[in-house]
Design an enzyme around this catalytic site. Structure first.
Site, short mmCIF file in Angstrom:
data_model
loop_
_atom_site.label_atom_id
_atom_site.label_comp_id
_atom_site.label_asym_id
_atom_site.label_seq_id
_atom_site.Cartn_x
_atom_site.Cartn_y
_atom_site.Cartn_z
N HIS A 76 37.36 37.65 47.51
CA HIS A 76 37.88 38.91 48.05
C HIS A 76 39.28 38.66 48.62
CE1 HIS A 76 37.79 42.87 49.76
NE2 HIS A 76 38.24 42.37 50.89
N ARG B 299 32.33 46.16 40.83
CA ARG B 299 31.05 46.84 41.06
C ARG B 299 30.28 46.14 42.16
NH1 ARG B 299 29.25 50.35 37.01
NH2 ARG B 299 30.90 50.53 35.47
N GLY C 5 41.44 38.67 34.73
CA GLY C 5 40.75 37.38 34.55
C GLY C 5 41.57 36.18 34.99
N SER C 6 42.55 36.39 35.88
CA SER C 6 43.35 35.23 36.31
C SER C 6 42.50 34.25 37.12
CB SER C 6 44.58 35.69 37.11
OG SER C 6 44.20 36.25 38.34
N ASN C 7 41.52 34.75 37.85
CA ASN C 7 40.65 33.82 38.59
C ASN C 7 39.77 33.01 37.64
OD1 ASN C 7 40.84 33.96 41.67
ND2 ASN C 7 41.03 36.10 41.04
N ASN D 201 31.54 35.42 45.33
CA ASN D 201 32.58 36.44 45.13
C ASN D 201 33.90 35.97 45.75
OD1 ASN D 201 33.66 39.04 44.45
ND2 ASN D 201 33.42 39.65 46.59
C1 GRF Z 1 41.60 39.59 42.63
O1 GRF Z 1 42.61 39.98 43.53
C2 GRF Z 1 40.28 39.40 43.35
O2 GRF Z 1 40.41 38.88 44.62
C3 GRF Z 1 39.79 40.82 43.41
O3 GRF Z 1 40.15 41.37 42.15
C4 GRF Z 1 41.28 40.68 41.63
C5 GRF Z 1 40.92 40.13 40.28
O4 GRF Z 1 41.97 39.50 39.62
N1 GRF Z 1 38.38 40.86 43.72
P1 GRF Z 1 41.71 38.72 38.25
O5 GRF Z 1 40.99 39.65 37.30
O6 GRF Z 1 40.90 37.49 38.55
O7 GRF Z 1 43.09 38.40 37.75
#
Ligand code: GRF
Length: 204
Positions: A113, A95, A14-16, A111
């Site tokens: 990526h 998913r 969940g860092s994003n 999304n």
């Molecule tokens: C990230 O590298 C994102 O680009 C990919 O999965 C990872 C998720 O990281 N789709 P986080 O859970 O947001 O830390």
């Protein structure tokens, strides 16, 4: 444009999502996270959501292992709509989302990526980039369509591949750029000053 009402789907750390929370807290993104859903019961993204007082839940996606379909997809749409979500943010959601969700949020599923698409869709794309011998890797934020990592591109950031990079070190630097790219992409959506023309997202 009115304040974005985000629904975040994730499977991992969940860092994003955290970068989006931080951007909102700093006043750099006109949005609220209305709901966080994870398909892994003990995913860290749920802990982070709880810590920030964001409503969150585990979404049981059985019997499918790699896609969001059937009753789970229906439940997901119901929960997102029920929370008043207008924009769905896939943040490490492992998913493939199907057409019902896309139809429920037209041009509003986004999304991130960890590659410069269209190179290296799918999993472990930073390892693919390294193994291929790329000198530049990166990150892409894009609208989701019915394909895999294939929708119109909103934001991309480059990351230089260093001679001594390992998959882990490269991924770590890509993640730094992810945390800049996702809030930036959502800011574009929040401002509403873009239009999608075929594959191209024209901003401004
Ligand atoms: C990230 O590298 C994102 O680009 C990919 O999965 C990872 C998720 O990281 N789709 P986080 O859970 O947001 O830390």
């Amino acid at each position: 444009m009115s304040r974005l009402k985000l629904g975040v789907l994730g499977s991992g750390a969940g860092s994003n999502m955290q970068s989006i929370v931080d951007a909102i807290d700093r006043g750099e993104l006109d949005a609220d996270i209305k709901l966080v859903l994870a398909d892994v019961p003990d995913a860290k993204i749920l802990d982070r959501a709880r810590r920030h007082g964001i409503p969150c839940a585990y979404l049981d996606c059985a019997p499918f292992r790699t896609k969001l379909e059937g009753p789970a997809e229906d439940r997901c749409i119901e929960l997102l709509k029920g929370a008043g979500v207008d924009t769905v943010v896939l943040a490490g959601f492992m998913r493939i989302v199907k057409t019902k969700l896309l139809a429920a949020f037209p041009e509003r599923v986004i999304n991130i990526h960890p590659a410069l698409l269209p190179a290296f869709p799918g999993v472990h794309s930073w390892t693919q980039a390294l193994d291929y011998g790329c000198k530049v890797a990166g990150v892409t934020v894009h609208f989701v369509d019915a394909g895999t990592d294939s929708g119109p591109i909103l934001v991309q950031k480059c990351v230089k591949v260093e001679e001594n990079d390992t998959p882990e070190s490269l991924h770590a630097r890509i993640q730094v750029q992810e945390h800049i790219a996702y809030p930036e992409a959502l800011r574009i959506i929040a401002r509403g000053n873009y239009r999608i023309e075929g594959r191209r997202v024209k901003i401004g």
